[in-house]
Scaffold this motif. Structure first.
Motif, short mmCIF file in Angstrom:
data_model
loop_
_atom_site.label_atom_id
_atom_site.label_comp_id
_atom_site.label_asym_id
_atom_site.label_seq_id
_atom_site.Cartn_x
_atom_site.Cartn_y
_atom_site.Cartn_z
N GLU A 49 14.63 -26.94 -94.60
CA GLU A 49 14.94 -27.97 -93.62
C GLU A 49 14.20 -27.63 -92.33
O GLU A 49 13.76 -26.49 -92.14
CB GLU A 49 16.44 -28.01 -93.34
CG GLU A 49 17.29 -28.31 -94.54
CD GLU A 49 17.11 -29.72 -95.07
OE1 GLU A 49 16.76 -30.62 -94.28
OE2 GLU A 49 17.33 -29.92 -96.27
N ALA A 50 14.08 -28.58 -91.42
CA ALA A 50 13.48 -28.28 -90.12
C ALA A 50 14.43 -27.35 -89.36
O ALA A 50 15.65 -27.53 -89.41
CB ALA A 50 13.28 -29.57 -89.33
N PRO A 51 13.89 -26.33 -88.67
CA PRO A 51 14.77 -25.46 -87.89
C PRO A 51 15.51 -26.26 -86.82
O PRO A 51 14.98 -27.24 -86.28
CB PRO A 51 13.82 -24.45 -87.24
CG PRO A 51 12.53 -24.59 -87.94
CD PRO A 51 12.50 -25.95 -88.54
N ILE A 52 16.73 -25.85 -86.53
CA ILE A 52 17.54 -26.52 -85.51
C ILE A 52 18.09 -25.47 -84.54
O ILE A 52 18.10 -24.28 -84.84
CB ILE A 52 18.71 -27.31 -86.14
CG1 ILE A 52 19.64 -26.37 -86.93
CG2 ILE A 52 18.21 -28.45 -87.00
CD1 ILE A 52 20.93 -27.03 -87.39
N VAL A 53 18.53 -25.93 -83.39
CA VAL A 53 19.25 -25.09 -82.45
C VAL A 53 20.71 -25.47 -82.56
O VAL A 53 21.08 -26.62 -82.36
CB VAL A 53 18.75 -25.26 -81.00
CG1 VAL A 53 19.56 -24.40 -80.05
CG2 VAL A 53 17.27 -24.94 -80.91
N TYR A 54 21.55 -24.51 -82.93
CA TYR A 54 22.97 -24.75 -83.10
C TYR A 54 23.73 -23.69 -82.33
O TYR A 54 23.55 -22.49 -82.59
CB TYR A 54 23.34 -24.71 -84.60
CG TYR A 54 24.80 -24.94 -84.86
CD1 TYR A 54 25.37 -26.19 -84.64
CD2 TYR A 54 25.62 -23.92 -85.30
CE1 TYR A 54 26.71 -26.41 -84.87
CE2 TYR A 54 26.96 -24.13 -85.54
CZ TYR A 54 27.51 -25.39 -85.32
OH TYR A 54 28.83 -25.61 -85.54
N ARG A 55 24.54 -24.14 -81.38
CA ARG A 55 25.31 -23.23 -80.52
C ARG A 55 24.43 -22.18 -79.87
O ARG A 55 24.75 -21.01 -79.80
CB ARG A 55 26.45 -22.59 -81.30
CG ARG A 55 27.49 -23.59 -81.75
CD ARG A 55 28.65 -22.91 -82.39
NE ARG A 55 29.64 -23.91 -82.78
CZ ARG A 55 30.75 -23.63 -83.40
NH1 ARG A 55 31.06 -22.39 -83.72
NH2 ARG A 55 31.59 -24.58 -83.73
#
Length: 101
Positions: A49-55
């Motif tokens: 998946e595309a990297p995400i910024v989470y918390r």
């Protein structure tokens, strides 16, 4: 917990839940870092998946199926080094029995 991880894998990328966008160059470097560490020879299919910024953390999600048809979700927490390179800060693997063939 597995339902939460499954939800993260499916919903967050679709909603664009990133706090800050990740540049294409960083996304490519993150994926290359995880690919180098991901050496599951038994995987029959792998989807990054595309990297995400989470918390506040950069997370790379990977869905893969092993040679016995079991579905898995890999969640890789990433950290940028002072020299700009990315490294894996932590990893979690969970089986996704609901998606098994």
């Amino acid at each position: 917990m597995r339902r939460l991880l499954f939800g993260l894998c499916i919903v967050l990328p679709m909603l664009g839940f990133a706090q800050d966008p990740i540049s294409p160059e960083d996304a490519q470097a993150i994926q290359a870092t995880v690919e180098a560490a991901f050496d599951d020879e038994d995987a029959t299919s792998v989807a990054f998946e595309a990297p995400i910024v989470y918390r506040g953390e950069v997370v790379q999600l990977i869905r893969f199926t092993d040679d016995e048809g079991r579905a898995w979700l890999g969640l890789y927490r990433m950290q940028r080094e002072p020299d700009g390179r990315w490294r894996i800060k932590g990893r979690r693997l969970d089986r996704l029995a609901a998606l098994e063939t």
